[in-house]
Write a protein that holds these residues in place. Sequence first.
Motif, mmCIF file in Angstrom:
data_model
loop_
_atom_site.group_PDB
_atom_site.id
_atom_site.type_symbol
_atom_site.label_atom_id
_atom_site.label_comp_id
_atom_site.label_asym_id
_atom_site.label_seq_id
_atom_site.Cartn_x
_atom_site.Cartn_y
_atom_site.Cartn_z
ATOM 1 N N SER A 152 62.337 -14.453 47.776
ATOM 2 C CA SER A 152 62.843 -13.271 47.072
ATOM 3 C C SER A 152 62.400 -12.006 47.793
ATOM 4 C CB SER A 152 62.325 -13.249 45.633
ATOM 5 O OG SER A 152 62.780 -14.377 44.932
ATOM 6 N N LEU A 153 61.144 -11.995 48.237
ATOM 7 C CA LEU A 153 60.632 -10.840 48.979
ATOM 8 C C LEU A 153 61.392 -10.656 50.292
ATOM 9 C CD1 LEU A 153 58.460 -8.632 49.130
ATOM 10 C CD2 LEU A 153 57.008 -10.277 50.312
ATOM 11 N N ALA A 154 61.702 -11.752 50.967
ATOM 12 C CA ALA A 154 62.452 -11.665 52.219
ATOM 13 C C ALA A 154 63.854 -11.118 51.960
ATOM 14 C CB ALA A 154 62.526 -13.039 52.885
ATOM 15 N N GLU A 155 64.488 -11.545 50.872
ATOM 16 C CA GLU A 155 65.807 -11.017 50.519
ATOM 17 C C GLU A 155 65.727 -9.520 50.247
ATOM 18 O OE1 GLU A 155 69.002 -12.176 50.325
ATOM 19 O OE2 GLU A 155 68.235 -13.923 51.392
ATOM 20 N N SER A 156 64.683 -9.119 49.523
ATOM 21 C CA SER A 156 64.501 -7.693 49.244
ATOM 22 C C SER A 156 64.317 -6.916 50.542
ATOM 23 C CB SER A 156 63.289 -7.482 48.332
ATOM 24 O OG SER A 156 63.495 -8.086 47.090
ATOM 25 N N ALA A 157 63.564 -7.490 51.461
ATOM 26 C CA ALA A 157 63.352 -6.825 52.749
ATOM 27 C C ALA A 157 64.673 -6.688 53.505
ATOM 28 C CB ALA A 157 62.333 -7.596 53.583
ATOM 29 N N LYS A 158 65.515 -7.729 53.443
ATOM 30 C CA LYS A 158 66.825 -7.640 54.102
ATOM 31 C C LYS A 158 67.668 -6.538 53.461
ATOM 32 C CE LYS A 158 67.229 -12.422 55.622
ATOM 33 N NZ LYS A 158 67.954 -13.686 55.434
ATOM 34 N N ASN A 159 67.649 -6.490 52.128
ATOM 35 C CA ASN A 159 68.401 -5.451 51.439
ATOM 36 C C ASN A 159 67.844 -4.069 51.768
ATOM 37 O OD1 ASN A 159 69.998 -7.385 50.268
ATOM 38 N ND2 ASN A 159 68.846 -7.460 48.356
ATOM 39 N N PHE A 160 66.523 -3.966 51.856
ATOM 40 C CA PHE A 160 65.893 -2.695 52.209
ATOM 41 C C PHE A 160 66.318 -2.270 53.610
ATOM 42 C CE2 PHE A 160 62.310 -0.234 53.939
ATOM 43 C CZ PHE A 160 62.312 0.814 53.020
ATOM 44 N N GLU A 161 66.388 -3.245 54.510
ATOM 45 C CA GLU A 161 66.798 -2.930 55.883
ATOM 46 C C GLU A 161 68.235 -2.419 55.906
ATOM 47 O OE1 GLU A 161 67.270 -5.156 60.220
ATOM 48 O OE2 GLU A 161 66.437 -6.235 58.524
ATOM 49 N N SER A 162 69.120 -3.065 55.145
ATOM 50 C CA SER A 162 70.503 -2.606 55.129
ATOM 51 C C SER A 162 70.616 -1.226 54.489
ATOM 52 C CB SER A 162 71.394 -3.618 54.402
ATOM 53 O OG SER A 162 71.057 -3.680 53.031
ATOM 54 N N THR A 163 69.810 -0.986 53.443
ATOM 55 C CA THR A 163 69.806 0.334 52.804
ATOM 56 C C THR A 163 69.306 1.392 53.780
ATOM 57 O OG1 THR A 163 69.403 -0.694 50.659
ATOM 58 C CG2 THR A 163 68.917 1.644 50.845
ATOM 59 N N THR A 164 68.243 1.067 54.499
ATOM 60 C CA THR A 164 67.702 1.998 55.488
ATOM 61 C C THR A 164 68.727 2.287 56.577
ATOM 62 O OG1 THR A 164 65.497 1.116 55.060
ATOM 63 C CG2 THR A 164 65.779 2.374 57.078
ATOM 64 N N ASN A 165 69.403 1.242 57.040
ATOM 65 C CA ASN A 165 70.436 1.441 58.065
ATOM 66 C C ASN A 165 71.567 2.312 57.524
ATOM 67 O OD1 ASN A 165 69.044 -0.099 59.909
ATOM 68 N ND2 ASN A 165 70.132 -1.970 59.433
ATOM 69 N N HIS A 166 71.940 2.099 56.275
ATOM 70 C CA HIS A 166 73.006 2.900 55.674
ATOM 71 C C HIS A 166 72.572 4.373 55.578
ATOM 72 C CE1 HIS A 166 76.426 3.931 53.226
ATOM 73 N NE2 HIS A 166 75.618 4.423 52.289
ATOM 74 N N LEU A 167 71.338 4.601 55.117
ATOM 75 C CA LEU A 167 70.825 5.978 55.035
ATOM 76 C C LEU A 167 70.780 6.631 56.414
ATOM 77 C CD1 LEU A 167 67.905 5.762 52.458
ATOM 78 C CD2 LEU A 167 69.995 7.092 52.260
ATOM 79 N N GLN A 168 70.327 5.874 57.389
ATOM 80 C CA GLN A 168 70.226 6.413 58.742
ATOM 81 C C GLN A 168 71.615 6.787 59.268
ATOM 82 O OE1 GLN A 168 68.411 3.697 61.489
ATOM 83 N NE2 GLN A 168 67.643 5.332 62.772
ATOM 84 N N SER A 169 72.596 5.913 59.053
ATOM 85 C CA SER A 169 73.946 6.238 59.527
ATOM 86 C C SER A 169 74.513 7.439 58.760
ATOM 87 C CB SER A 169 74.859 5.024 59.381
ATOM 88 O OG SER A 169 75.043 4.680 58.025
ATOM 89 N N SER A 170 74.181 7.541 57.454
ATOM 90 C CA SER A 170 74.650 8.704 56.680
ATOM 91 C C SER A 170 74.030 9.987 57.221
ATOM 92 C CB SER A 170 74.290 8.545 55.201
ATOM 93 O OG SER A 170 74.942 7.436 54.649
ATOM 94 N N PHE A 171 72.722 9.958 57.528
ATOM 95 C CA PHE A 171 72.066 11.143 58.092
ATOM 96 C C PHE A 171 72.691 11.522 59.435
ATOM 97 C CE2 PHE A 171 68.019 10.122 55.579
ATOM 98 C CZ PHE A 171 68.357 11.032 54.577
ATOM 99 N N LYS A 172 72.988 10.525 60.264
ATOM 100 C CA LYS A 172 73.616 10.814 61.557
ATOM 101 C C LYS A 172 74.990 11.447 61.356
ATOM 102 C CE LYS A 172 71.326 7.310 64.371
ATOM 103 N NZ LYS A 172 71.488 6.066 65.131
ATOM 104 N N GLU A 173 75.735 10.908 60.389
ATOM 105 C CA GLU A 173 77.068 11.443 60.123
ATOM 106 C C GLU A 173 76.991 12.892 59.649
ATOM 107 O OE1 GLU A 173 80.577 10.550 56.923
ATOM 108 O OE2 GLU A 173 79.548 8.827 57.818
ATOM 109 N N VAL A 174 76.046 13.170 58.729
ATOM 110 C CA VAL A 174 75.877 14.543 58.246
ATOM 111 C C VAL A 174 75.443 15.450 59.395
ATOM 112 C CG1 VAL A 174 74.442 16.008 56.761
ATOM 113 C CG2 VAL A 174 75.446 13.916 55.853
#
Length: 165
Positions: free
Chosen positions: A78-100
Amino acid sequence: MDILLYISAAIAALSILLIAIFVVITLKSAKQTMGEVSETLKRVETKVNGVTEKANRLVERTNHIAEDAEQKLQSFNSLAESAKNFESTTNHLQSSFKEVANQVSNPPEKQRKIVEQAGVVTETIARIYFNFKRVKDQQEKRKQTKPKQTQKQLPIPQKKLEYRD
């Protein structure tokens, strides 16, 4: 010849008696041996029962440890799944910041003009504010030392405002 027959019968009877005596001795020895074997088997059975109980407790502990390890493994998954989701969220935030950042650094032509005009306006307002503040500070300083009155002119803006539709 009769004597030979009696002697043979006596020897036969004596032989049977000796066989019976040896059989009794052997049986007594066998009985004693069987008793010792029985006692040994009882001791072995007691020890085997003790070992069996310990083995059963060990199996129970092993099962408990296996269940605990399974629960911890599921928690880790479960922790590993959360980490994967956190990584995807972080990547999404990073791409949003780059876009802005790209939109801010490369605005469309219409917005670029508005941003330039806003920059000129804010720069002008800031200059006015700081000049008023400087004048006020100087006036307060003069009031403390000696009163002098001088007027300062506002600086000329660097760019002119243009309004276009």
